[in-house]
Scaffold this motif. Structure first.
Motif, PDB file in Angstrom:
ATOM      1  N   PHE A 110       4.884 -24.894  -6.601  1.00 15.37           N
ATOM      2  CA  PHE A 110       3.481 -24.747  -6.937  1.00 15.37           C
ATOM      3  C   PHE A 110       2.713 -24.346  -5.688  1.00 15.37           C
ATOM      4  O   PHE A 110       3.069 -24.749  -4.578  1.00 15.37           O
ATOM      5  N   VAL A 111       1.691 -23.533  -5.875  1.00 14.65           N
ATOM      6  CA  VAL A 111       0.910 -23.054  -4.738  1.00 14.65           C
ATOM      7  C   VAL A 111      -0.582 -23.156  -5.042  1.00 14.65           C
ATOM      8  O   VAL A 111      -0.991 -23.237  -6.187  1.00 14.65           O
ATOM      9  N   SER A 112      -1.365 -23.119  -3.982  1.00 14.05           N
ATOM     10  CA  SER A 112      -2.820 -23.219  -4.096  1.00 14.05           C
ATOM     11  C   SER A 112      -3.444 -21.847  -4.332  1.00 14.05           C
ATOM     12  O   SER A 112      -2.796 -20.807  -4.179  1.00 14.05           O
ATOM     13  N   ASP A 113      -4.737 -21.871  -4.652  1.00  8.03           N
ATOM     14  CA  ASP A 113      -5.506 -20.619  -4.745  1.00  8.03           C
ATOM     15  C   ASP A 113      -5.445 -19.858  -3.427  1.00  8.03           C
ATOM     16  O   ASP A 113      -5.330 -18.637  -3.414  1.00  8.03           O
ATOM     17  N   ALA A 114      -5.535 -20.593  -2.307  1.00  5.74           N
ATOM     18  CA  ALA A 114      -5.533 -19.950  -0.986  1.00  5.74           C
ATOM     19  C   ALA A 114      -4.240 -19.180  -0.758  1.00  5.74           C
ATOM     20  O   ALA A 114      -4.258 -18.039  -0.274  1.00  5.74           O
ATOM     21  N   PHE A 115      -3.100 -19.769  -1.120  1.00  6.80           N
ATOM     22  CA  PHE A 115      -1.812 -19.098  -0.967  1.00  6.80           C
ATOM     23  C   PHE A 115      -1.767 -17.838  -1.830  1.00  6.80           C
ATOM     24  O   PHE A 115      -1.371 -16.767  -1.377  1.00  6.80           O
ATOM     25  N   LYS A 116      -2.199 -17.977  -3.079  1.00  4.15           N
ATOM     26  CA  LYS A 116      -2.202 -16.850  -4.016  1.00  4.15           C
ATOM     27  C   LYS A 116      -3.069 -15.704  -3.490  1.00  4.15           C
ATOM     28  O   LYS A 116      -2.673 -14.541  -3.532  1.00  4.15           O
ATOM     29  N   LYS A 117      -4.234 -16.031  -2.953  1.00  2.00           N
ATOM     30  CA  LYS A 117      -5.139 -15.007  -2.430  1.00  2.00           C
ATOM     31  C   LYS A 117      -4.535 -14.265  -1.245  1.00  2.00           C
ATOM     32  O   LYS A 117      -4.692 -13.043  -1.126  1.00  2.00           O
ATOM     33  N   VAL A 118      -3.829 -14.975  -0.367  1.00  4.21           N
ATOM     34  CA  VAL A 118      -3.184 -14.324   0.784  1.00  4.21           C
ATOM     35  C   VAL A 118      -2.104 -13.357   0.313  1.00  4.21           C
ATOM     36  O   VAL A 118      -2.007 -12.223   0.798  1.00  4.21           O
ATOM     37  N   VAL A 119      -1.295 -13.788  -0.646  1.00  8.16           N
ATOM     38  CA  VAL A 119      -0.243 -12.917  -1.189  1.00  8.16           C
ATOM     39  C   VAL A 119      -0.863 -11.665  -1.798  1.00  8.16           C
ATOM     40  O   VAL A 119      -0.434 -10.546  -1.516  1.00  8.16           O
ATOM     41  N   GLU A 120      -1.888 -11.844  -2.624  1.00 11.67           N
ATOM     42  CA  GLU A 120      -2.516 -10.708  -3.300  1.00 11.67           C
ATOM     43  C   GLU A 120      -3.258  -9.789  -2.325  1.00 11.67           C
ATOM     44  O   GLU A 120      -3.191  -8.564  -2.457  1.00 11.67           O
ATOM     45  N   SER A 121      -3.929 -10.356  -1.339  1.00 14.28           N
ATOM     46  CA  SER A 121      -4.688  -9.519  -0.396  1.00 14.28           C
ATOM     47  C   SER A 121      -3.779  -8.707   0.517  1.00 14.28           C
ATOM     48  O   SER A 121      -4.194  -7.689   1.065  1.00 14.28           O
ATOM     49  N   ASN A 122      -2.528  -9.141   0.660  1.00 12.86           N
ATOM     50  CA  ASN A 122      -1.567  -8.395   1.473  1.00 12.86           C
ATOM     51  C   ASN A 122      -0.632  -7.537   0.628  1.00 12.86           C
ATOM     52  O   ASN A 122       0.341  -6.995   1.131  1.00 12.86           O
ATOM     53  N   ASN A 123      -0.941  -7.436  -0.668  1.00 10.76           N
ATOM     54  CA  ASN A 123      -0.182  -6.596  -1.597  1.00 10.76           C
ATOM     55  C   ASN A 123       1.315  -6.894  -1.585  1.00 10.76           C
ATOM     56  O   ASN A 123       2.137  -5.976  -1.671  1.00 10.76           O
ATOM     57  N   LEU A 124       1.656  -8.181  -1.480  1.00  9.42           N
ATOM     58  CA  LEU A 124       3.066  -8.563  -1.518  1.00  9.42           C
ATOM     59  C   LEU A 124       3.558  -8.511  -2.960  1.00  9.42           C
ATOM     60  O   LEU A 124       2.824  -8.847  -3.884  1.00  9.42           O
ATOM     61  N   SER A 125       4.776  -8.082  -3.146  1.00 14.91           N
ATOM     62  CA  SER A 125       5.312  -7.966  -4.502  1.00 14.91           C
ATOM     63  C   SER A 125       6.504  -8.896  -4.676  1.00 14.91           C
ATOM     64  O   SER A 125       7.031  -9.448  -3.719  1.00 14.91           O
ATOM     65  N   GLY A 126       6.928  -9.056  -5.923  1.00 15.02           N
ATOM     66  CA  GLY A 126       8.087  -9.876  -6.230  1.00 15.02           C
ATOM     67  C   GLY A 126       7.742 -11.307  -6.581  1.00 15.02           C
ATOM     68  O   GLY A 126       8.626 -12.115  -6.791  1.00 15.02           O
ATOM     69  N   LEU A 127       6.448 -11.628  -6.636  1.00  9.59           N
ATOM     70  CA  LEU A 127       6.024 -12.974  -6.999  1.00  9.59           C
ATOM     71  C   LEU A 127       5.114 -12.916  -8.211  1.00  9.59           C
ATOM     72  O   LEU A 127       4.339 -11.986  -8.375  1.00  9.59           O
ATOM     73  N   LYS A 128       5.224 -13.923  -9.047  1.00  9.42           N
ATOM     74  CA  LYS A 128       4.408 -14.012 -10.250  1.00  9.42           C
ATOM     75  C   LYS A 128       3.726 -15.375 -10.232  1.00  9.42           C
ATOM     76  O   LYS A 128       4.360 -16.389  -9.933  1.00  9.42           O
ATOM     77  N   PHE A 129       2.443 -15.411 -10.526  1.00  8.69           N
ATOM     78  CA  PHE A 129       1.685 -16.648 -10.516  1.00  8.69           C
ATOM     79  C   PHE A 129       1.268 -17.021 -11.932  1.00  8.69           C
ATOM     80  O   PHE A 129       0.697 -16.197 -12.640  1.00  8.69           O
ATOM     81  N   ILE A 130       1.543 -18.252 -12.319  1.00 10.99           N
ATOM     82  CA  ILE A 130       1.184 -18.748 -13.642  1.00 10.99           C
ATOM     83  C   ILE A 130       0.285 -19.960 -13.440  1.00 10.99           C
ATOM     84  O   ILE A 130       0.706 -20.955 -12.852  1.00 10.99           O
ATOM     85  N   GLU A 131      -0.955 -19.868 -13.912  1.00  7.99           N
ATOM     86  CA  GLU A 131      -1.880 -20.993 -13.749  1.00  7.99           C
ATOM     87  C   GLU A 131      -1.420 -22.165 -14.603  1.00  7.99           C
ATOM     88  O   GLU A 131      -1.184 -22.014 -15.794  1.00  7.99           O
ATOM     89  N   VAL A 132      -1.279 -23.324 -13.966  1.00  5.58           N
ATOM     90  CA  VAL A 132      -0.811 -24.503 -14.693  1.00  5.58           C
ATOM     91  C   VAL A 132      -1.809 -25.656 -14.645  1.00  5.58           C
ATOM     92  O   VAL A 132      -1.676 -26.618 -15.397  1.00  5.58           O
ATOM     93  N   TRP A 133      -2.820 -25.582 -13.767  1.00  8.52           N
ATOM     94  CA  TRP A 133      -3.758 -26.692 -13.655  1.00  8.52           C
ATOM     95  C   TRP A 133      -5.037 -26.216 -13.010  1.00  8.52           C
ATOM     96  O   TRP A 133      -5.011 -25.379 -12.104  1.00  8.52           O
ATOM     97  N   ASP A 134      -6.152 -26.736 -13.474  1.00  7.25           N
ATOM     98  CA  ASP A 134      -7.460 -26.422 -12.914  1.00  7.25           C
ATOM     99  C   ASP A 134      -8.224 -27.729 -12.772  1.00  7.25           C
ATOM    100  O   ASP A 134      -8.440 -28.430 -13.755  1.00  7.25           O
ATOM    101  N   SER A 135      -8.596 -28.058 -11.555  1.00 11.63           N
ATOM    102  CA  SER A 135      -9.278 -29.330 -11.312  1.00 11.63           C
ATOM    103  C   SER A 135     -10.656 -29.387 -11.966  1.00 11.63           C
ATOM    104  O   SER A 135     -11.205 -30.461 -12.155  1.00 11.63           O
ATOM    105  N   GLU A 136     -11.188 -28.244 -12.326  1.00 12.19           N
ATOM    106  CA  GLU A 136     -12.512 -28.180 -12.952  1.00 12.19           C
ATOM    107  C   GLU A 136     -12.443 -28.342 -14.469  1.00 12.19           C
ATOM    108  O   GLU A 136     -13.461 -28.459 -15.117  1.00 12.19           O
ATOM    109  N   SER A 137     -11.259 -28.324 -15.033  1.00  9.22           N
ATOM    110  CA  SER A 137     -11.117 -28.444 -16.500  1.00  9.22           C
ATOM    111  C   SER A 137     -10.957 -29.874 -16.922  1.00  9.22           C
ATOM    112  O   SER A 137     -10.426 -30.681 -16.296  1.00  9.22           O
TER     113      SER A 137
END
Length: 76
Positions: free
Chosen positions: A49-76
């Motif tokens: 499991f990873v945080s939003d911050a980790f996901k944003k770094v991966v996406e902002s650097n255009n890294l491929s080969g990873l898929k993110f599935i949202e499983v929990w939201d602290s605001e819900s």
């Protein structure tokens, strides 16, 4: 804060069954972590499991080969 399950798009493993992520994630504990695993019913869940911050770094650097599935939201 959202929690994402990190999956490699290079393997064929899929999550089996439904897990109660509300009981697995404690906001005060996970908000300081960027990548982690959790215990449910005293057993280690073999998912990463990873945080939003980790996901944003991966996406902002255009890294491929990873898929993110949202499983929990602290605001819900």
């Amino acid at each position: 804060m959202k929690i994402w399950q990190l999956k490699s798009t290079f393997n064929g493993f899929e999550t089996l069954g439904l897990l109660d992520f509300d009981s697995a994630f404690v906001k005060e504990k996970v908000e300081r972590e960027n990548i982690f695993r959790v215990y449910l019913d005293e057993s280690l869940v073999w998912m990463v499991f990873v945080s939003d911050a980790f996901k944003k770094v991966v996406e902002s650097n255009n890294l491929s080969g990873l898929k993110f599935i949202e499983v929990w939201d602290s605001e819900s």
